[in-house]
Design a protein around this motif. Structure first.
Motif, PDB file in Angstrom:
ATOM      1  N   SER A  17       0.830  -1.215   0.000  1.00  0.00           N
ATOM      2  CA  SER A  17       0.000   0.000   0.000  1.00  0.00           C
ATOM      3  C   SER A  17       0.860   1.258   0.000  1.00  0.00           C
ATOM      4  O   SER A  17       0.387   2.337  -0.349  1.00  0.00           O
ATOM      5  CB  SER A  17      -0.949   0.004   1.200  1.00  0.00           C
ATOM      6  OG  SER A  17      -0.246   0.275   2.397  1.00  0.00           O
ATOM      7  N   LEU A  18       2.132   1.152   0.374  1.00  0.00           N
ATOM      8  CA  LEU A  18       3.046   2.287   0.388  1.00  0.00           C
ATOM      9  C   LEU A  18       3.711   2.524  -0.969  1.00  0.00           C
ATOM     10  O   LEU A  18       4.274   3.597  -1.204  1.00  0.00           O
ATOM     11  CB  LEU A  18       4.132   2.068   1.446  1.00  0.00           C
ATOM     12  CG  LEU A  18       3.631   1.971   2.886  1.00  0.00           C
ATOM     13  CD1 LEU A  18       4.770   1.550   3.804  1.00  0.00           C
ATOM     14  CD2 LEU A  18       3.010   3.275   3.335  1.00  0.00           C
ATOM     15  N   ASP A  20       4.065   3.150  -5.054  1.00  0.00           N
ATOM     16  CA  ASP A  20       3.349   4.016  -5.991  1.00  0.00           C
ATOM     17  C   ASP A  20       3.546   3.515  -7.420  1.00  0.00           C
ATOM     18  O   ASP A  20       4.280   4.097  -8.209  1.00  0.00           O
ATOM     19  CB  ASP A  20       3.831   5.462  -5.839  1.00  0.00           C
ATOM     20  CG  ASP A  20       2.825   6.453  -6.382  1.00  0.00           C
ATOM     21  OD1 ASP A  20       1.653   6.077  -6.585  1.00  0.00           O
ATOM     22  OD2 ASP A  20       3.210   7.615  -6.609  1.00  0.00           O
ATOM     23  N   TYR A  21       2.894   2.411  -7.722  1.00  0.00           N
ATOM     24  CA  TYR A  21       2.996   1.763  -9.029  1.00  0.00           C
ATOM     25  C   TYR A  21       2.435   2.645 -10.145  1.00  0.00           C
ATOM     26  O   TYR A  21       1.469   3.380  -9.926  1.00  0.00           O
ATOM     27  CB  TYR A  21       2.152   0.481  -9.045  1.00  0.00           C
ATOM     28  CG  TYR A  21       2.617  -0.618  -8.147  1.00  0.00           C
ATOM     29  CD1 TYR A  21       3.743  -1.362  -8.443  1.00  0.00           C
ATOM     30  CD2 TYR A  21       1.886  -0.949  -7.011  1.00  0.00           C
ATOM     31  CE1 TYR A  21       4.146  -2.404  -7.625  1.00  0.00           C
ATOM     32  CE2 TYR A  21       2.277  -1.988  -6.189  1.00  0.00           C
ATOM     33  CZ  TYR A  21       3.412  -2.715  -6.500  1.00  0.00           C
ATOM     34  OH  TYR A  21       3.795  -3.737  -5.688  1.00  0.00           O
ATOM     35  N   ARG A  79      -0.292  12.532 -16.353  1.00  0.00           N
ATOM     36  CA  ARG A  79      -1.041  12.974 -15.180  1.00  0.00           C
ATOM     37  C   ARG A  79      -2.141  13.968 -15.556  1.00  0.00           C
ATOM     38  O   ARG A  79      -3.136  14.078 -14.855  1.00  0.00           O
ATOM     39  CB  ARG A  79      -0.082  13.575 -14.159  1.00  0.00           C
ATOM     40  CG  ARG A  79      -0.731  13.808 -12.818  1.00  0.00           C
ATOM     41  CD  ARG A  79       0.258  13.981 -11.698  1.00  0.00           C
ATOM     42  NE  ARG A  79       0.644  12.669 -11.195  1.00  0.00           N
ATOM     43  CZ  ARG A  79       1.882  12.315 -10.927  1.00  0.00           C
ATOM     44  NH1 ARG A  79       2.863  13.140 -11.126  1.00  0.00           N
ATOM     45  NH2 ARG A  79       2.141  11.125 -10.457  1.00  0.00           N
ATOM     46  N   ASP A 152       5.301  13.159 -16.536  1.00  0.00           N
ATOM     47  CA  ASP A 152       4.621  12.708 -15.326  1.00  0.00           C
ATOM     48  C   ASP A 152       3.449  11.813 -15.692  1.00  0.00           C
ATOM     49  O   ASP A 152       2.516  12.241 -16.379  1.00  0.00           O
ATOM     50  CB  ASP A 152       4.107  13.907 -14.509  1.00  0.00           C
ATOM     51  CG  ASP A 152       5.225  14.656 -13.820  1.00  0.00           C
ATOM     52  OD1 ASP A 152       6.276  14.043 -13.553  1.00  0.00           O
ATOM     53  OD2 ASP A 152       5.036  15.852 -13.538  1.00  0.00           O
ATOM     54  N   THR A 155      -0.063   7.460 -11.493  1.00  0.00           N
ATOM     55  CA  THR A 155       0.378   6.389 -10.606  1.00  0.00           C
ATOM     56  C   THR A 155      -0.725   6.086  -9.603  1.00  0.00           C
ATOM     57  O   THR A 155      -1.748   6.788  -9.541  1.00  0.00           O
ATOM     58  CB  THR A 155       1.664   6.779  -9.849  1.00  0.00           C
ATOM     59  OG1 THR A 155       1.383   7.908  -9.017  1.00  0.00           O
ATOM     60  CG2 THR A 155       2.815   7.094 -10.808  1.00  0.00           C
ATOM     61  N   PHE A 156      -0.504   5.066  -8.787  1.00  0.00           N
ATOM     62  CA  PHE A 156      -1.501   4.643  -7.822  1.00  0.00           C
ATOM     63  C   PHE A 156      -1.924   5.771  -6.891  1.00  0.00           C
ATOM     64  O   PHE A 156      -3.097   5.896  -6.552  1.00  0.00           O
ATOM     65  CB  PHE A 156      -0.992   3.441  -7.020  1.00  0.00           C
ATOM     66  CG  PHE A 156      -1.998   2.950  -6.023  1.00  0.00           C
ATOM     67  CD1 PHE A 156      -3.184   2.366  -6.427  1.00  0.00           C
ATOM     68  CD2 PHE A 156      -1.769   3.101  -4.664  1.00  0.00           C
ATOM     69  CE1 PHE A 156      -4.127   1.934  -5.517  1.00  0.00           C
ATOM     70  CE2 PHE A 156      -2.698   2.669  -3.737  1.00  0.00           C
ATOM     71  CZ  PHE A 156      -3.880   2.087  -4.162  1.00  0.00           C
ATOM     72  N   SER A 157      -0.991   6.618  -6.477  1.00  0.00           N
ATOM     73  CA  SER A 157      -1.354   7.710  -5.562  1.00  0.00           C
ATOM     74  C   SER A 157      -2.350   8.679  -6.201  1.00  0.00           C
ATOM     75  O   SER A 157      -3.121   9.315  -5.497  1.00  0.00           O
ATOM     76  CB  SER A 157      -0.109   8.455  -5.079  1.00  0.00           C
ATOM     77  OG  SER A 157       0.562   9.069  -6.146  1.00  0.00           O
ATOM     78  N   ASP A 158      -2.366   8.773  -7.528  1.00  0.00           N
ATOM     79  CA  ASP A 158      -3.311   9.643  -8.225  1.00  0.00           C
ATOM     80  C   ASP A 158      -4.726   9.073  -8.237  1.00  0.00           C
ATOM     81  O   ASP A 158      -5.696   9.821  -8.411  1.00  0.00           O
ATOM     82  CB  ASP A 158      -2.880   9.860  -9.685  1.00  0.00           C
ATOM     83  CG  ASP A 158      -1.562  10.583  -9.793  1.00  0.00           C
ATOM     84  OD1 ASP A 158      -1.381  11.612  -9.111  1.00  0.00           O
ATOM     85  OD2 ASP A 158      -0.696  10.120 -10.568  1.00  0.00           O
ATOM     86  N   ARG A 160      -5.895   6.560  -5.929  1.00  0.00           N
ATOM     87  CA  ARG A 160      -6.192   5.865  -4.676  1.00  0.00           C
ATOM     88  C   ARG A 160      -7.629   6.091  -4.210  1.00  0.00           C
ATOM     89  O   ARG A 160      -8.242   5.232  -3.597  1.00  0.00           O
ATOM     90  CB  ARG A 160      -5.209   6.333  -3.607  1.00  0.00           C
ATOM     91  CG  ARG A 160      -5.237   5.567  -2.327  1.00  0.00           C
ATOM     92  CD  ARG A 160      -4.219   6.095  -1.321  1.00  0.00           C
ATOM     93  NE  ARG A 160      -2.855   6.100  -1.812  1.00  0.00           N
ATOM     94  CZ  ARG A 160      -1.982   5.129  -1.579  1.00  0.00           C
ATOM     95  NH1 ARG A 160      -2.317   4.069  -0.881  1.00  0.00           N
ATOM     96  NH2 ARG A 160      -0.754   5.208  -2.047  1.00  0.00           N
ATOM     97  N   ASP A 161      -8.206   7.245  -4.521  1.00  0.00           N
ATOM     98  CA  ASP A 161      -9.551   7.588  -4.052  1.00  0.00           C
ATOM     99  C   ASP A 161     -10.674   7.231  -5.031  1.00  0.00           C
ATOM    100  O   ASP A 161     -11.829   7.547  -4.791  1.00  0.00           O
ATOM    101  CB  ASP A 161      -9.619   9.084  -3.736  1.00  0.00           C
ATOM    102  CG  ASP A 161      -9.451   9.964  -4.954  1.00  0.00           C
ATOM    103  OD1 ASP A 161      -8.816   9.516  -5.936  1.00  0.00           O
ATOM    104  OD2 ASP A 161      -9.955  11.099  -4.952  1.00  0.00           O
TER     105      ASP A 161
END
Length: 168
Positions: A17-18, A20-21, A79, A152, A155-158, A160-161
């Motif tokens: 979960s940490l 950022d794929y 992005r 850019d 990634t997963f952090s983009d 996640r929600d």
């Protein structure tokens, strides 16, 4: 705790979960059916010969179309295309024709190619195999487009929600 699992599953889930794929939009076509979805379970598996693995959820509409397809198109998106990624991550092809809501064109082997992709490739499905709640699709790249610099990427952090169109 299970004698065969000394907290490994919990540690694995926390660790992954940490990470950022990069996220990919995978599209395919079989007969008159097209489908595409947001995918995070991917990996290059070999250099020579070139191989790439895509994991598709059994619950996903794209999985059903991909089962009858010989090829998959794998896209990386900048992005700036977060709305497009939301379309492919939050909507399901069971109820939504995503292709009427985005710019795309027919590409090699009849695969749909997103106009907004920073880079993409079409891969021939060499093998499918069970990898848990997903099915691995081992691909041999047969065509593609890669710029000098990807910039850019999503990634997963983009994402996640996102509210997925289907459970994993």
């Amino acid at each position: 705790m299970d004698e065969h699992n000394d907290g490994g599953a919990e540690a694995f889930e926390k660790l992954t979960s940490l990470l950022d794929y990069p996220m990919f939009v995978v599209m395919t076509a079989a007969g008159d059916h097209r489908s595409g979805c947001l995918v995070g379970f991917t990996s290059q598996t070999s250099i020579h010969p070139a191989r790439f693995l895509v994991g598709l959820s059994r619950k996903n509409h794209t999985f059903g179309v991909a089962a009858d397809a010989d090829h998959l198109a794998v896209h990386l998106l900048p992005r700036t295309e977060l709305d497009l990624v939301r379309l492919f991550g939050e909507k399901t092809g069971d109820t939504t024709d995503k292709f009427t809501q985005c710019a795309w064109h027919p590409g090699p082997r009849g695969m749909p190619i997103l106009d907004a992709a920073a880079g993409w490739f079409v891969g021939r499905v060499l093998r499918r195999f069970d990898v848990g709640d997903h099915v691995g699709h081992l691909l041999e790249p047969v065509a593609g487009s890669a710029p000098e610099n990807l910039g850019d990427l999503i990634t997963f952090s983009d994402v996640r929600d996102l509210e997925p169109g289907h459970e994993a």
